[in-house]
Motif scaffolding. Structure first.
Motif, PDB file in Angstrom:
ATOM      1  N   SER A  34       0.831  -1.204   0.000  1.00 41.28           N
ATOM      2  CA  SER A  34       0.000   0.000   0.000  1.00 41.28           C
ATOM      3  C   SER A  34       0.866   1.254   0.000  1.00 41.28           C
ATOM      4  N   LEU A  35       1.870   1.279   0.867  1.00 39.12           N
ATOM      5  CA  LEU A  35       2.749   2.448   0.947  1.00 39.12           C
ATOM      6  C   LEU A  35       3.557   2.633  -0.327  1.00 39.12           C
ATOM      7  N   ALA A  36       4.092   1.527  -0.852  1.00 40.36           N
ATOM      8  CA  ALA A  36       4.921   1.622  -2.049  1.00 40.36           C
ATOM      9  C   ALA A  36       4.111   2.119  -3.242  1.00 40.36           C
ATOM     10  N   ALA A  37       2.920   1.549  -3.441  1.00 41.52           N
ATOM     11  CA  ALA A  37       2.084   1.970  -4.565  1.00 41.52           C
ATOM     12  C   ALA A  37       1.594   3.407  -4.380  1.00 41.52           C
ATOM     13  N   GLY A  38       1.184   3.744  -3.165  1.00 38.94           N
ATOM     14  CA  GLY A  38       0.693   5.091  -2.913  1.00 38.94           C
ATOM     15  C   GLY A  38       1.764   6.149  -3.084  1.00 38.94           C
ATOM     16  N   LEU A  39       2.955   5.881  -2.556  1.00 36.18           N
ATOM     17  CA  LEU A  39       4.045   6.844  -2.675  1.00 36.18           C
ATOM     18  C   LEU A  39       4.562   6.942  -4.104  1.00 36.18           C
ATOM     19  N   THR A  40       4.521   5.830  -4.838  1.00 34.39           N
ATOM     20  CA  THR A  40       4.922   5.884  -6.244  1.00 34.39           C
ATOM     21  C   THR A  40       3.994   6.812  -7.021  1.00 34.39           C
ATOM     22  N   MET A  41       2.690   6.714  -6.735  1.00 35.13           N
ATOM     23  CA  MET A  41       1.723   7.579  -7.407  1.00 35.13           C
ATOM     24  C   MET A  41       1.778   9.004  -6.871  1.00 35.13           C
ATOM     25  N   GLY A  42       1.845   9.132  -5.545  1.00 32.93           N
ATOM     26  CA  GLY A  42       1.738  10.449  -4.925  1.00 32.93           C
ATOM     27  C   GLY A  42       3.018  11.247  -4.916  1.00 32.93           C
ATOM     28  N   LEU A  43       4.124  10.627  -4.535  1.00 27.17           N
ATOM     29  CA  LEU A  43       5.379  11.363  -4.377  1.00 27.17           C
ATOM     30  C   LEU A  43       6.078  11.591  -5.707  1.00 27.17           C
ATOM     31  N   VAL A  44       6.148  10.564  -6.534  1.00 23.88           N
ATOM     32  CA  VAL A  44       6.849  10.695  -7.810  1.00 23.88           C
ATOM     33  C   VAL A  44       6.122  11.660  -8.739  1.00 23.88           C
ATOM     34  N   GLY A 141      -4.928  12.485  -3.641  1.00 21.95           N
ATOM     35  CA  GLY A 141      -6.070  13.326  -3.304  1.00 21.95           C
ATOM     36  C   GLY A 141      -5.672  14.763  -3.006  1.00 21.95           C
ATOM     37  N   PRO A 142      -6.590  15.531  -2.408  1.00 24.49           N
ATOM     38  CA  PRO A 142      -6.325  16.950  -2.129  1.00 24.49           C
ATOM     39  C   PRO A 142      -5.203  17.185  -1.134  1.00 24.49           C
ATOM     40  N   ASN A 143      -4.901  16.190  -0.278  1.00 28.56           N
ATOM     41  CA  ASN A 143      -3.824  16.324   0.703  1.00 28.56           C
ATOM     42  C   ASN A 143      -2.555  15.593   0.266  1.00 28.56           C
ATOM     43  N   GLN A 144      -2.336  15.531  -1.024  1.00 27.56           N
ATOM     44  CA  GLN A 144      -1.211  14.780  -1.585  1.00 27.56           C
ATOM     45  C   GLN A 144       0.128  15.227  -1.010  1.00 27.56           C
ATOM     46  N   LEU A 145       0.351  16.539  -0.962  1.00 25.50           N
ATOM     47  CA  LEU A 145       1.632  17.057  -0.495  1.00 25.50           C
ATOM     48  C   LEU A 145       1.860  16.738   0.978  1.00 25.50           C
ATOM     49  N   GLN A 146       0.839  16.917   1.806  1.00 24.23           N
ATOM     50  CA  GLN A 146       0.973  16.654   3.244  1.00 24.23           C
ATOM     51  C   GLN A 146       1.208  15.171   3.515  1.00 24.23           C
ATOM     52  N   ILE A 147       0.461  14.303   2.840  1.00 22.65           N
ATOM     53  CA  ILE A 147       0.609  12.862   3.055  1.00 22.65           C
ATOM     54  C   ILE A 147       1.997  12.396   2.638  1.00 22.65           C
ATOM     55  N   ALA A 148       2.456  12.872   1.476  1.00 18.83           N
ATOM     56  CA  ALA A 148       3.779  12.475   0.996  1.00 18.83           C
ATOM     57  C   ALA A 148       4.882  12.930   1.954  1.00 18.83           C
ATOM     58  N   SER A 149       4.751  14.140   2.499  1.00 16.88           N
ATOM     59  CA  SER A 149       5.780  14.645   3.415  1.00 16.88           C
ATOM     60  C   SER A 149       5.799  13.871   4.725  1.00 16.88           C
ATOM     61  N   ASN A 150       4.644  13.364   5.157  1.00 18.32           N
ATOM     62  CA  ASN A 150       4.587  12.587   6.397  1.00 18.32           C
ATOM     63  C   ASN A 150       5.383  11.286   6.303  1.00 18.32           C
ATOM     64  N   PHE A 151       5.540  10.774   5.091  1.00 16.79           N
ATOM     65  CA  PHE A 151       6.268   9.515   4.899  1.00 16.79           C
ATOM     66  C   PHE A 151       7.683   9.746   4.374  1.00 16.79           C
ATOM     67  N   SER A 152       8.163  10.986   4.398  1.00 17.29           N
ATOM     68  CA  SER A 152       9.486  11.277   3.851  1.00 17.29           C
ATOM     69  C   SER A 152      10.593  10.553   4.608  1.00 17.29           C
ATOM     70  N   SER A 153      10.484  10.470   5.931  1.00 13.57           N
ATOM     71  CA  SER A 153      11.511   9.770   6.716  1.00 13.57           C
ATOM     72  C   SER A 153      11.545   8.281   6.367  1.00 13.57           C
ATOM     73  N   LEU A 154      10.372   7.683   6.202  1.00  7.76           N
ATOM     74  CA  LEU A 154      10.299   6.268   5.827  1.00  7.76           C
ATOM     75  C   LEU A 154      10.890   6.044   4.438  1.00  7.76           C
ATOM     76  N   VAL A 155      10.649   6.975   3.526  1.00  5.74           N
ATOM     77  CA  VAL A 155      11.197   6.850   2.175  1.00  5.74           C
ATOM     78  C   VAL A 155      12.719   6.928   2.204  1.00  5.74           C
ATOM     79  N   TRP A 156      13.272   7.830   3.024  1.00  4.86           N
ATOM     80  CA  TRP A 156      14.727   7.895   3.168  1.00  4.86           C
ATOM     81  C   TRP A 156      15.291   6.583   3.693  1.00  4.86           C
ATOM     82  N   LEU A 157      14.599   5.975   4.640  1.00  6.00           N
ATOM     83  CA  LEU A 157      15.029   4.685   5.170  1.00  6.00           C
ATOM     84  C   LEU A 157      15.034   3.624   4.076  1.00  6.00           C
ATOM     85  N   MET A 158      14.000   3.610   3.240  1.00  7.66           N
ATOM     86  CA  MET A 158      13.937   2.648   2.141  1.00  7.66           C
ATOM     87  C   MET A 158      15.053   2.897   1.124  1.00  7.66           C
TER      88      MET A 158
END
Length: 216
Positions: A34-44, A141-158
């Motif tokens: 879920s996180l990988a697919a969501g961040l691929t769509m949202g963050l990238v 969704g409308p909170n795309q930027l906020q949601i993506a930033s909340n997982f930034s630390s996890l993305v750095w870990l990955m």
């Protein structure tokens, strides 16, 4: 018939320690997908030019206090995301490796706790709904930027975990496809068009003001 039942039956007895271990691992795979697919769509999909434009916006450009608070919150999110967007291919490859890994591991854990046919049905259904549809809708969704930033630390870990494998692949993509630069030729043209539209709007407003003054 007995051999067929043996092949389709789960290899681990129900509600044992090993059963809960495999069930927990399967749940972790679902969350990871879920996180990988969501961040691929949202963050990238977040445009670097949009981040730069947001960071260059000043509080004086806002009309109300509510807009100023919203701008500060968005700029804080943009600052956390900006470093992740510096290497587009490294970010993309990392998220895709994570997505592929958990999707491949999920049927293995499910096969240990449920019959083989049910493991296939569950893995396809869970990946479709919880690994594709729901994350894509939520992360874009409308909170795309906020949601993506909340997982930034996890993305750095990955990125650090997958770096030995992701970095060479990203460099190959950079070599064959080219690096993603800040503002491309088409984006410059779009900005020029936006400025031209703004100038046209200003002239229209000025003409209306002049006509109103002349009428008075």
């Amino acid at each position: 018939m007995a051999s067929m039942e043996t092949e389709t039956a789960p290899s681990i007895p129900l509600f044992t320690a090993a059963w809960f271990t495999n069930a927990g691992a399967a749940l972790a795979c679902i969350v990871g997908a879920s996180l990988a697919a969501g961040l691929t769509m949202g963050l990238v999909s977040i445009d670097k030019a949009s981040i730069e434009q947001l960071l260059l916006t000043e509080l004086g450009d806002c009309d109300t206090e509510k807009e100023k608070k919203e701008l500060l919150k968005l700029q804080k999110c943009a600052k956390r995301i900006k470093p992740l967007k510096k290497n587009h291919h490294l970010l993309l490859v990392t998220l895709l490796l994570l997505n592929s890994g958990v999707n491949e591991a999920l049927p293995i854990f499910l096969d240990n706790i449920v019959p083989s046919w049910l493991a296939i049905v569950l893995s396809v259904s869970l990946v479709l709904f919880f690994g594709e549809i729901i994350p894509s809708a939520l992360f874009t969704g409308p909170n795309q930027l906020q949601i993506a930033s909340n997982f930034s630390s996890l993305v750095w870990l990955m990125i650090y975990l997958f770096y030995p494998l992701a970095y060479p692949i990203s460099k190959l993509l950079d070599f064959f496809l080219g690096k993603e630069h800040g503002i491309g030729r088409h984006q410059r043209a779009e900005l020029k068009g936006l400025l031209r539209m703004h100038e046209h709007l200003q002239k229209t407003i000025q003409r209306k003001d002049n006509a109103e003054k002349a009428r008075k």
